[in-house]
Write an enzyme that holds these catalytic residues in place. Structure first.
Site, PDB file in Angstrom:
ATOM      1  N   CYS A  55       0.527  45.673  25.308  1.00  0.00           N
ATOM      2  CA  CYS A  55       0.200  44.394  24.645  1.00  0.00           C
ATOM      3  C   CYS A  55       1.250  43.319  24.897  1.00  0.00           C
ATOM      4  CB  CYS A  55       0.021  44.605  23.150  1.00  0.00           C
ATOM      5  SG  CYS A  55      -1.227  45.811  22.745  1.00  0.00           S
ATOM      6  N   ASN A  70      -7.889  43.116  18.482  1.00  0.00           N
ATOM      7  CA  ASN A  70      -6.713  43.222  19.354  1.00  0.00           C
ATOM      8  C   ASN A  70      -7.178  43.440  20.797  1.00  0.00           C
ATOM      9  OD1 ASN A  70      -4.456  44.078  20.780  1.00  0.00           O
ATOM     10  ND2 ASN A  70      -3.747  45.511  19.219  1.00  0.00           N
ATOM     11  N   HIS A 115       0.928  37.821  19.208  1.00  0.00           N
ATOM     12  CA  HIS A 115      -0.031  38.859  19.588  1.00  0.00           C
ATOM     13  C   HIS A 115      -0.937  39.129  18.384  1.00  0.00           C
ATOM     14  CE1 HIS A 115      -1.917  42.336  21.117  1.00  0.00           C
ATOM     15  NE2 HIS A 115      -1.247  43.207  20.384  1.00  0.00           N
TER      16      HIS A 115
HETATM   17  C1  LIG Z   1      -3.983  50.748  11.734  1.00  0.00           C
HETATM   18  C2  LIG Z   1      -3.722  50.029  10.423  1.00  0.00           C
HETATM   19  C3  LIG Z   1      -4.665  48.842  10.290  1.00  0.00           C
HETATM   20  C4  LIG Z   1      -3.952  50.979   9.263  1.00  0.00           C
HETATM   21  O1  LIG Z   1      -3.739  50.299   8.056  1.00  0.00           O
HETATM   22  P1  LIG Z   1      -2.858  50.955   6.904  1.00  0.00           P
HETATM   23  O2  LIG Z   1      -2.887  50.045   5.771  1.00  0.00           O
HETATM   24  O3  LIG Z   1      -1.522  51.293   7.521  1.00  0.00           O
HETATM   25  O4  LIG Z   1      -3.677  52.236   6.573  1.00  0.00           O
HETATM   26  P2  LIG Z   1      -3.225  53.757   6.660  1.00  0.00           P
HETATM   27  O5  LIG Z   1      -3.110  54.172   8.089  1.00  0.00           O
HETATM   28  O6  LIG Z   1      -2.035  53.928   5.759  1.00  0.00           O
HETATM   29  O7  LIG Z   1      -4.470  54.441   6.013  1.00  0.00           O
HETATM   30  C5  LIG Z   1      -4.801  54.257   4.647  1.00  0.00           C
HETATM   31  C6  LIG Z   1      -6.079  55.008   4.386  1.00  0.00           C
HETATM   32  O8  LIG Z   1      -7.164  54.305   5.022  1.00  0.00           O
HETATM   33  C7  LIG Z   1      -7.895  55.202   5.822  1.00  0.00           C
HETATM   34  N1  LIG Z   1      -8.439  54.485   6.972  1.00  0.00           N
HETATM   35  C8  LIG Z   1      -7.892  54.315   8.180  1.00  0.00           C
HETATM   36  N2  LIG Z   1      -8.723  53.614   8.945  1.00  0.00           N
HETATM   37  C9  LIG Z   1      -9.797  53.316   8.198  1.00  0.00           C
HETATM   38  C10 LIG Z   1     -10.979  52.602   8.432  1.00  0.00           C
HETATM   39  N3  LIG Z   1     -11.258  52.023   9.625  1.00  0.00           N
HETATM   40  N4  LIG Z   1     -11.871  52.476   7.421  1.00  0.00           N
HETATM   41  C11 LIG Z   1     -11.628  53.038   6.229  1.00  0.00           C
HETATM   42  N5  LIG Z   1     -10.530  53.734   5.952  1.00  0.00           N
HETATM   43  C12 LIG Z   1      -9.620  53.860   6.913  1.00  0.00           C
HETATM   44  C13 LIG Z   1      -6.913  56.265   6.238  1.00  0.00           C
HETATM   45  O9  LIG Z   1      -7.587  57.452   6.582  1.00  0.00           O
HETATM   46  C14 LIG Z   1      -6.104  56.412   4.981  1.00  0.00           C
HETATM   47  O10 LIG Z   1      -6.805  57.223   4.068  1.00  0.00           O
HETATM   48  P3  LIG Z   1      -6.034  58.359   3.262  1.00  0.00           P
HETATM   49  O11 LIG Z   1      -5.032  57.633   2.439  1.00  0.00           O
HETATM   50  O12 LIG Z   1      -7.134  58.983   2.494  1.00  0.00           O
HETATM   51  O13 LIG Z   1      -5.438  59.245   4.309  1.00  0.00           O
HETATM   52  C15 LIG Z   1      -2.252  49.507  10.362  1.00  0.00           C
HETATM   53  O14 LIG Z   1      -1.375  50.602  10.217  1.00  0.00           O
HETATM   54  C16 LIG Z   1      -1.843  48.739  11.569  1.00  0.00           C
HETATM   55  O15 LIG Z   1      -2.305  47.629  11.793  1.00  0.00           O
HETATM   56  N6  LIG Z   1      -0.886  49.263  12.381  1.00  0.00           N
HETATM   57  C17 LIG Z   1      -0.389  48.583  13.521  1.00  0.00           C
HETATM   58  C18 LIG Z   1      -1.410  48.622  14.585  1.00  0.00           C
HETATM   59  C19 LIG Z   1      -1.041  47.813  15.770  1.00  0.00           C
HETATM   60  O16 LIG Z   1      -0.400  46.805  15.667  1.00  0.00           O
HETATM   61  N7  LIG Z   1      -1.481  48.289  16.915  1.00  0.00           N
HETATM   62  C20 LIG Z   1      -1.412  47.606  18.127  1.00  0.00           C
HETATM   63  C21 LIG Z   1      -0.110  47.638  18.781  1.00  0.00           C
HETATM   64  S1  LIG Z   1      -0.159  46.549  20.128  1.00  0.00           S
END
Ligand SMILES: CC(C)(COP(=O)(O)OP(=O)(O)OC[C@H]1O[C@@H](n2cnc3c(N)ncnc32)[C@H](O)[C@@H]1OP(=O)(O)O)[C@@H](O)C(=O)NCCC(=O)NCCS
Length: 332
Positions: free
Chosen positions: A117, A287, A257
Site C-alpha cells: 500500500c 482500501n 492512504h
Molecule cells: C480490520 C479491522 C477493521 C478490524 O476492526 P477491529 O475494531 O480491530 O475489530 P477486531 O479485529 O478487534 O474484531 C472485533 C470483533 O469483530 C468481529 N469482526 C471482524 N470482522 C467483522 C466483520 N466484517 N463483520 C462483523 N464482525 C466482524 C471479529 O470477529 C471480532 O469478534 P470477536 O470479538 O467475537 O472475536 C481493523 O483492525 C483495521 O482496520 N486494521 C487495520 C487494517 C489495515 O489498515 N489494513 C491495510 C493495511 S495497508
C-alpha cells in the site's frame, strides 16, 4: 527547494474505477457481517470490483490515458512507466510493460515496483530521482490493483476491506520552488507476518494444498496493523515535514492512504489538522492498496480542493511493513 539539478512535480493526474459496485448489503449475503459493523469499524460503504475480463493493466491503462490528457502530453513523450502494484497481471512480464504496449509509449522504459500500500509513494520518490538528475523528463507513475483477485471472500475480517482501482500521475520538471519538497520512506521487514499473501512465490509455489488452505489470498492481523498504522501515519508525515523544513501548520491538504476512516481521523488529530483538510473516499472504494493515494489525489485535484501553492502531504503505510510520505507544493 530543488532536490538535485531539477525540481520535479506532478503535472497531470487520472484515475479509473471499475463500474461494478459491491455494497456492504451485498457482503451481508456472503459472510456473517453487517452494514452497521463495516461502516462503524472502517468507514467503508461500498467498493468497486473489476469485471472478470479486466486485469490490473486494464485499470492502469485507463488511468494512464487520463493522466496523460491532463498533463497535455502524448504517450510518446513518456520516458518511463513505473507501476506500483501487489496484483500484477502475472509474475512476468511486468504490468508496466503491458501498459506501455497498450498506450503505445514507444519511447518508454517500464518496470513494476512492489511496496504494497506504500507503493505509490515509493514510486513517486523513485520517479523524482530520475527527474532531479535530468536522466528522464516525463514519467508515468501508476498505482493499480485488482485486490478482489487475492481476497478470501469467505473471511469477513478481510473481505469487507478491499476494492479494485487505478490512479496515475505524470511526474515532470516543474518551476523551482514547486513540486516535491521532501520524501520520507521506511520499512520494517520484521512485521512481514502481520500482512501477507503466503503462497504463489518461490517460498510456497502453488499446489492443490495451498489453494485449499486459501494461502493465495490476503492474510492480515487486523489489530497489529491498526496499531502500527495509527503510529506511523503521523510519524511519517512529521518526518517529511521536517525534511522539507515545514511545521505541521504548513500542511494545506493531506492525502492519506485509505485503509480505515478511524486510522485517517487519528492521523489528522495527531497532526492538528481539521478533517476539512483531509481527503477521504474510503466510503466509496474501500482500501485499494497502491491505488488508494493516486485515486484520492486525482479526485482531490479535480474537485478543486487542491490549489496552486498548496503544501500537499501524501502519506501511506502497508505490508512489509512499509511506510512513506511526500510533501509537494502544488504548482498548477
Ligand atoms: C480490520 C479491522 C477493521 C478490524 O476492526 P477491529 O475494531 O480491530 O475489530 P477486531 O479485529 O478487534 O474484531 C472485533 C470483533 O469483530 C468481529 N469482526 C471482524 N470482522 C467483522 C466483520 N466484517 N463483520 C462483523 N464482525 C466482524 C471479529 O470477529 C471480532 O469478534 P470477536 O470479538 O467475537 O472475536 C481493523 O483492525 C483495521 O482496520 N486494521 C487495520 C487494517 C489495515 O489498515 N489494513 C491495510 C493495511 S495497508
Amino acid at each position: 527547494m530543488a532536490i538535485g539539478l531539477y525540481s520535479a512535480g506532478i503535472i497531470g493526474t487520472g484515475s479509473y474505477l471499475p463500474e461494478k459496485v459491491i455494497t456492504n448489503k451485498d457482503l451481508e449475503q456472503i459472510v456473517d457481517t453487517s452494514n452497521e459493523w463495516i461502516v462503524k469499524r472502517t468507514g467503508i460503504r461500498e467498493r468497486r470490483i473489476a469485471e472478470d475480463c479486466q486485469a490490473t493493466s486494464d485499470l492502469a491503462t485507463n488511468a494512464a490515458l487520463l493522466a496523460l490528457e491532463d498533463a497535455e502530453l502524448t504517450a510518446k513523450d513518456i520516458d518511463l512507466i513505473l507501476i506500483a502494484t501487489s496484483t500484477p497481471d502475472m509474475p512476468f512480464p511486468s504490468t508496466a510493460c503491458i501498459v506501455q504496449h497498450n498506450i503505445k509509449a514507444e519511447n518508454s522504459a517500464a518496470f513494476d515496483l512492489e511496496a504494497a500500500c506504500s507503493g505509490f509513494i515509493y514510486a513517486l520518490n523513485t520517479a523524482h530521482q530520475y527527474i532531479a538528475t535530468g536522466f528522464y523528463k516525463n514519467i508515468l507513475v501508476i498505482g493499480a490493483e485488482c485486490l478482489s483477485r487475492i481476497t478470501n471472500w469467505k473471511d469477513r475480517r478481510t473481505c469487507v476491506l478491499f476494492g479494485d482501482g487505478a490512479g496515475a500521475a505524470v511526474v515532470s520538471r516543474v518551476k523551482n520552488g514547486y513540486g516535491f519538497l521532501s520524501h520520507y520512506l521506511g520499512a520494517d521487514g520484521s512485521g512481514a507476518a502481520a500482512l501477507n499473501v503466503k503462497a504463489g512465490g518461490s517460498r510456497m509455489p502453488a499446489t492443490l494444498e495451498t489453494i485449499e488452505q486459501n494461502y493465495h489470498t490476503i492474510y492480515m492481523d487486523g489489530s497489529e496493523v491498526f496499531k502500527f498504522a495509527v503510529r506511523i501515519m503521523s510519524t511519517a508525515a512529521e518526518e517529511a515535514l521536517r525534511l522539507a523544513g515545514l511545521e505541521k501548520e504548513s500542511i494545506d491538504y493531506l492525502i492519506p492512504h485509505q485503509a480505515n476512516i478511524r486510522i485517517i481521523e487519528n492521523a489528522a488529530k495527531r497532526l492538528n489538522l481539521s478533517m476539512a483538510k483531509v481527503f477521504f473516499n474510503i466510503d466509496k472504494y474501500g482500501n485499494m492498496s497502491a491505488a488508494s493515494i493516486p485515486v484520492a489525489l486525482d479526485e482531490a485535484v479535480k474537485s478543486g480542493k487542491i490549489k496552486k501553492g498548496d503544501n500537499v502531504c501524501l502519506v501511506g503505510f502497508g505490508a512489509g511493513l512499509t511506510w512513506g510520505s511526500s510533501i509537494l507544493k502544488w504548482h498548477k
